[in-house]
Design a protein around this motif. Structure first.
Motif, PDB file in Angstrom:
ATOM      1  N   TYR A  52      34.649  39.330  34.004  1.00 35.99           N
ATOM      2  CA  TYR A  52      35.349  39.315  35.296  1.00 35.99           C
ATOM      3  C   TYR A  52      36.063  40.653  35.536  1.00 35.99           C
ATOM      4  CZ  TYR A  52      38.198  37.640  39.162  1.00 35.99           C
ATOM      5  OH  TYR A  52      38.792  37.486  40.388  1.00 35.99           O
ATOM      6  N   ARG A  53      36.702  41.187  34.489  1.00 35.97           N
ATOM      7  CA  ARG A  53      37.425  42.451  34.623  1.00 35.97           C
ATOM      8  C   ARG A  53      36.474  43.625  34.835  1.00 35.97           C
ATOM      9  NH1 ARG A  53      40.193  40.737  30.171  1.00 35.97           N
ATOM     10  NH2 ARG A  53      39.148  42.273  28.883  1.00 35.97           N
ATOM     11  N   THR A  54      35.406  43.684  34.051  1.00 36.61           N
ATOM     12  CA  THR A  54      34.549  44.867  34.092  1.00 36.61           C
ATOM     13  C   THR A  54      33.460  44.799  35.157  1.00 36.61           C
ATOM     14  OG1 THR A  54      33.170  43.984  32.308  1.00 36.61           O
ATOM     15  CG2 THR A  54      34.948  45.462  31.680  1.00 36.61           C
ATOM     16  N   ILE A  55      32.807  43.680  35.310  1.00 35.78           N
ATOM     17  CA  ILE A  55      31.709  43.578  36.267  1.00 35.78           C
ATOM     18  C   ILE A  55      32.210  43.240  37.672  1.00 35.78           C
ATOM     19  CG2 ILE A  55      29.526  42.423  36.822  1.00 35.78           C
ATOM     20  CD1 ILE A  55      29.520  44.261  34.253  1.00 35.78           C
ATOM     21  N   TYR A  56      33.095  42.249  37.763  1.00 36.39           N
ATOM     22  CA  TYR A  56      33.634  41.856  39.077  1.00 36.39           C
ATOM     23  C   TYR A  56      34.887  42.636  39.446  1.00 36.39           C
ATOM     24  CZ  TYR A  56      30.415  37.898  38.843  1.00 36.39           C
ATOM     25  OH  TYR A  56      29.297  37.118  38.754  1.00 36.39           O
ATOM     26  N   ARG A  57      35.337  43.497  38.563  1.00 38.62           N
ATOM     27  CA  ARG A  57      36.486  44.369  38.791  1.00 38.62           C
ATOM     28  C   ARG A  57      37.760  43.622  39.160  1.00 38.62           C
ATOM     29  NH1 ARG A  57      33.833  49.750  41.501  1.00 38.62           N
ATOM     30  NH2 ARG A  57      32.347  50.057  39.818  1.00 38.62           N
ATOM     31  N   ASP A  58      37.901  42.426  38.575  1.00 44.07           N
ATOM     32  CA  ASP A  58      39.131  41.654  38.757  1.00 44.07           C
ATOM     33  C   ASP A  58      39.412  41.352  40.233  1.00 44.07           C
ATOM     34  OD1 ASP A  58      40.452  40.663  36.558  1.00 44.07           O
ATOM     35  OD2 ASP A  58      41.915  42.271  36.445  1.00 44.07           O
ATOM     36  N   ALA A  59      38.372  41.110  41.007  1.00 45.26           N
ATOM     37  CA  ALA A  59      38.483  41.030  42.466  1.00 45.26           C
ATOM     38  C   ALA A  59      39.593  40.105  42.963  1.00 45.26           C
ATOM     39  CB  ALA A  59      37.142  40.601  43.061  1.00 45.26           C
ATOM     40  N   GLY A  60      39.601  38.854  42.558  1.00 44.85           N
ATOM     41  CA  GLY A  60      40.604  37.910  43.060  1.00 44.85           C
ATOM     42  C   GLY A  60      42.004  38.217  42.565  1.00 44.85           C
ATOM     43  N   ILE A  61      42.087  38.684  41.341  1.00 48.09           N
ATOM     44  CA  ILE A  61      43.395  39.054  40.788  1.00 48.09           C
ATOM     45  C   ILE A  61      43.913  40.302  41.493  1.00 48.09           C
ATOM     46  CG2 ILE A  61      44.548  39.903  38.708  1.00 48.09           C
ATOM     47  CD1 ILE A  61      42.743  37.864  37.161  1.00 48.09           C
ATOM     48  N   SER A  62      43.046  41.274  41.725  1.00 48.29           N
ATOM     49  CA  SER A  62      43.454  42.482  42.448  1.00 48.29           C
ATOM     50  C   SER A  62      43.904  42.162  43.860  1.00 48.29           C
ATOM     51  CB  SER A  62      42.309  43.494  42.492  1.00 48.29           C
ATOM     52  OG  SER A  62      42.036  43.980  41.202  1.00 48.29           O
ATOM     53  N   GLU A  63      43.217  41.226  44.495  1.00 50.77           N
ATOM     54  CA  GLU A  63      43.603  40.837  45.851  1.00 50.77           C
ATOM     55  C   GLU A  63      45.027  40.294  45.865  1.00 50.77           C
ATOM     56  OE1 GLU A  63      42.318  37.843  49.490  1.00 50.77           O
ATOM     57  OE2 GLU A  63      41.423  37.561  47.503  1.00 50.77           O
TER      58      GLU A  63
END
Length: 185
Positions: free
Chosen positions: A137-148
């Protein structure tokens, strides 16, 4: 130093691992001598916005005001939520849209692209459960929901995120792994 903490469960189901984590967070904060309030998305009732804009001057629903009051009173916020389809559940996002409005969470500067952060001085932790392995989730999805939630919402309003924790893969986790995660809090 004694602080006022809001533990918020952003899972729409009353019985979830997020709820178990919230109970553990509550115990830990109380043991530290802090004042703690626990709120659950599942207990709050509000309409999901369809076309409402942040600038609307309609009065918020009572449970939206309850959420807002809890944020206002807290020094520290702990948001515990699942990652679904890469982000937070829709009802959680809807609650944030209804509660974190101009005049409460931020204020636009007239005739400018700038804004004032109105929730400065508050800190937050984000605890997210997910079916995806956290490293993926961190590397491939770049933490999308958490970053949002972190950058686009909380930091926009002035809340400093001090800690992010990711728990998964929930779908294939054992009771032993889940107990280990609770013990690690």
């Amino acid at each position: 130093m004694r602080r006022k903490t809001l533990v918020f469960v952003g899972h729409p189901d009353q019985q979830s691992f997020c709820g178990a984590m919230a109970e553990r967070a509550l115990e830990l904060d109380l043991a530290r001598g802090n004042d703690v309030e626990l709120l659950r998305l599942a207990d709050l009732h509000f309409p999901v916005p369809v076309s409402r804009r942040a600038e609307d001057d309609r009065a918020p629903e009572p449970d939206v005001l309850r959420f807002r009051d809890a944020i206002r009173a807290a020094d520290h916020l702990v948001f515990i939520f699942p990652i679904w389809w890469g982000g937070m559940p829709g009802r959680f996002k809807s609650l944030l849209e209804l509660a974190l409005t101009p005049g409460f969470a931020f204020q636009y500067v007239p005739n400018s692209v700038r804004w004032r952060r109105l929730l400065t001085g508050k800190t937050a932790e984000l605890w997210a459960t997910m079916d995806t392995p956290p490293w993926f989730y961190r590397t491939i999805y770049r933490d999308a929901g958490i970053s949002e939630l972190r950058r686009n919402t909380l930091e926009f309003c002035g809340v400093k995120v001090t800690r992010v924790r990711r728990f998964g893969s929930m779908r294939i986790s054992t009771q032993g792994q889940r107990q280990g995660w609770l013990d690690s809090l």
